[in-house]
Design a protein around this motif. Sequence first.
Motif, mmCIF file in Angstrom:
data_model
loop_
_atom_site.group_PDB
_atom_site.id
_atom_site.type_symbol
_atom_site.label_atom_id
_atom_site.label_comp_id
_atom_site.label_asym_id
_atom_site.label_seq_id
_atom_site.Cartn_x
_atom_site.Cartn_y
_atom_site.Cartn_z
ATOM 1 N N LEU A 23 5.029 -5.343 -13.267
ATOM 2 C CA LEU A 23 6.198 -4.456 -13.265
ATOM 3 C C LEU A 23 7.290 -4.983 -14.176
ATOM 4 C CD1 LEU A 23 6.194 -3.581 -9.488
ATOM 5 C CD2 LEU A 23 6.162 -1.902 -11.350
ATOM 6 N N LYS A 24 8.007 -4.038 -14.771
ATOM 7 C CA LYS A 24 9.100 -4.341 -15.688
ATOM 8 C C LYS A 24 10.388 -3.728 -15.152
ATOM 9 C CE LYS A 24 5.852 -3.981 -19.557
ATOM 10 N NZ LYS A 24 5.558 -3.309 -20.848
ATOM 11 N N PRO A 25 11.525 -4.263 -15.544
ATOM 12 C CA PRO A 25 12.792 -3.677 -15.075
ATOM 13 C C PRO A 25 12.905 -2.189 -15.384
ATOM 14 C CG PRO A 25 13.203 -5.822 -16.035
ATOM 15 C CD PRO A 25 11.748 -5.516 -16.288
ATOM 16 N N GLU A 26 12.320 -1.749 -16.469
ATOM 17 C CA GLU A 26 12.387 -0.325 -16.816
ATOM 18 C C GLU A 26 11.508 0.545 -15.912
ATOM 19 O OE1 GLU A 26 11.719 -2.886 -18.864
ATOM 20 O OE2 GLU A 26 10.194 -2.336 -20.385
ATOM 21 N N ASP A 27 10.724 -0.061 -15.033
ATOM 22 C CA ASP A 27 9.961 0.697 -14.051
ATOM 23 C C ASP A 27 10.811 1.043 -12.825
ATOM 24 O OD1 ASP A 27 7.162 -1.409 -14.784
ATOM 25 O OD2 ASP A 27 7.465 0.665 -15.456
ATOM 26 N N THR A 28 12.011 0.513 -12.758
ATOM 27 C CA THR A 28 12.897 0.795 -11.637
ATOM 28 C C THR A 28 13.192 2.285 -11.552
ATOM 29 O OG1 THR A 28 13.922 -1.393 -11.679
ATOM 30 C CG2 THR A 28 15.199 0.403 -10.691
ATOM 31 N N ALA A 29 12.913 2.877 -10.390
ATOM 32 C CA ALA A 29 13.077 4.314 -10.207
ATOM 33 C C ALA A 29 12.712 4.674 -8.774
ATOM 34 C CB ALA A 29 12.182 5.087 -11.175
ATOM 35 N N VAL A 30 13.018 5.903 -8.417
ATOM 36 C CA VAL A 30 12.451 6.485 -7.197
ATOM 37 C C VAL A 30 11.134 7.128 -7.598
ATOM 38 C CG1 VAL A 30 12.733 8.147 -5.344
ATOM 39 C CG2 VAL A 30 14.723 6.879 -6.193
ATOM 40 N N TYR A 31 10.083 6.772 -6.886
ATOM 41 C CA TYR A 31 8.748 7.275 -7.181
ATOM 42 C C TYR A 31 8.403 8.381 -6.184
ATOM 43 C CZ TYR A 31 7.888 3.633 -10.592
ATOM 44 O OH TYR A 31 7.953 2.845 -11.707
ATOM 45 N N TYR A 32 7.932 9.506 -6.736
ATOM 46 C CA TYR A 32 7.604 10.671 -5.934
ATOM 47 C C TYR A 32 6.127 11.004 -6.060
ATOM 48 C CZ TYR A 32 12.648 11.503 -5.918
ATOM 49 O OH TYR A 32 14.009 11.386 -5.764
ATOM 50 N N CYS A 33 5.544 11.363 -4.937
ATOM 51 C CA CYS A 33 4.189 11.879 -4.887
ATOM 52 C C CYS A 33 4.264 13.401 -4.939
ATOM 53 C CB CYS A 33 3.555 11.407 -3.584
ATOM 54 S SG CYS A 33 1.923 12.048 -3.239
ATOM 55 N N ALA A 34 3.301 14.027 -5.625
ATOM 56 C CA ALA A 34 3.294 15.480 -5.751
ATOM 57 C C ALA A 34 1.874 16.015 -5.667
ATOM 58 C CB ALA A 34 3.929 15.898 -7.073
ATOM 59 N N ALA A 35 1.750 17.239 -5.134
ATOM 60 C CA ALA A 35 0.443 17.881 -4.977
ATOM 61 C C ALA A 35 0.417 19.203 -5.729
ATOM 62 C CB ALA A 35 0.151 18.114 -3.495
ATOM 63 N N ASN A 36 -0.663 19.412 -6.458
ATOM 64 C CA ASN A 36 -0.886 20.638 -7.218
ATOM 65 C C ASN A 36 -2.012 21.411 -6.551
ATOM 66 O OD1 ASN A 36 -1.705 22.554 -9.188
ATOM 67 N ND2 ASN A 36 -0.919 21.259 -10.817
ATOM 68 N N THR A 37 -1.768 22.678 -6.219
ATOM 69 C CA THR A 37 -2.789 23.454 -5.510
ATOM 70 C C THR A 37 -3.984 23.813 -6.386
ATOM 71 O OG1 THR A 37 -1.514 25.451 -5.918
ATOM 72 C CG2 THR A 37 -1.226 24.392 -3.778
ATOM 73 N N ASP A 38 -3.924 23.516 -7.678
ATOM 74 C CA ASP A 38 -5.109 23.583 -8.532
ATOM 75 C C ASP A 38 -5.755 22.193 -8.480
ATOM 76 O OD1 ASP A 38 -5.781 24.250 -12.065
ATOM 77 O OD2 ASP A 38 -7.077 23.632 -10.418
ATOM 78 N N PRO A 39 -6.823 22.023 -7.732
ATOM 79 C CA PRO A 39 -7.370 20.674 -7.529
ATOM 80 C C PRO A 39 -7.959 20.045 -8.787
ATOM 81 C CG PRO A 39 -8.827 22.305 -6.575
ATOM 82 C CD PRO A 39 -7.588 23.041 -6.989
ATOM 83 N N TYR A 40 -8.185 20.861 -9.822
ATOM 84 C CA TYR A 40 -8.805 20.341 -11.038
ATOM 85 C C TYR A 40 -7.805 20.168 -12.181
ATOM 86 C CZ TYR A 40 -12.862 21.520 -8.304
ATOM 87 O OH TYR A 40 -13.766 21.603 -7.288
ATOM 88 N N SER A 41 -6.545 20.308 -11.839
ATOM 89 C CA SER A 41 -5.495 20.162 -12.851
ATOM 90 C C SER A 41 -5.231 18.694 -13.157
ATOM 91 C CB SER A 41 -4.212 20.818 -12.352
ATOM 92 O OG SER A 41 -3.128 20.526 -13.221
ATOM 93 N N THR A 42 -4.845 18.430 -14.390
ATOM 94 C CA THR A 42 -4.316 17.117 -14.765
ATOM 95 C C THR A 42 -2.948 17.306 -15.424
ATOM 96 O OG1 THR A 42 -5.560 17.189 -16.842
ATOM 97 C CG2 THR A 42 -6.558 15.966 -15.020
ATOM 98 N N SER A 43 -2.226 18.287 -14.925
ATOM 99 C CA SER A 43 -0.919 18.606 -15.493
ATOM 100 C C SER A 43 0.038 17.428 -15.393
ATOM 101 C CB SER A 43 -0.321 19.815 -14.780
ATOM 102 O OG SER A 43 1.029 20.005 -15.183
#
Length: 125
Positions: A86-106
Amino acid sequence: QVQLVESGGGSVQAGGSLRLSCAVSGRTLSNYAMAWFRQAPGKEREFVAVIRWGDYNTKYADSVKGRFTISRDVAKNTVYLQTNNLKPEDTAVYYCAANTDPYSTSQQGYTYDYWGQGTQVTVSS
């Protein structure tokens, strides 16, 4: 009702590691492509990584390639983000998200339908 609950954030020194978890309730992981995004103070939300259903194909932001790994455990209905070096520039709030298209790589946040509340990652130099 689908709920995403992140955990595993914290404070580490540069070079350290954290494993973030995103527990999914309400539906099974097979219904979704899953991604991680992050937002640092004063900056826009940015894509970090995505894993889709089926072939478990993954994509990463250039800034985290080789350091972060996204994975999913169907039995536990949980998605993980292993963060190494990890680097200082990785500092952030990390969010998990779900896409209802299970085959998406958006990599676009607006294409995701469900979001967690976020977990803070702070990396000191």
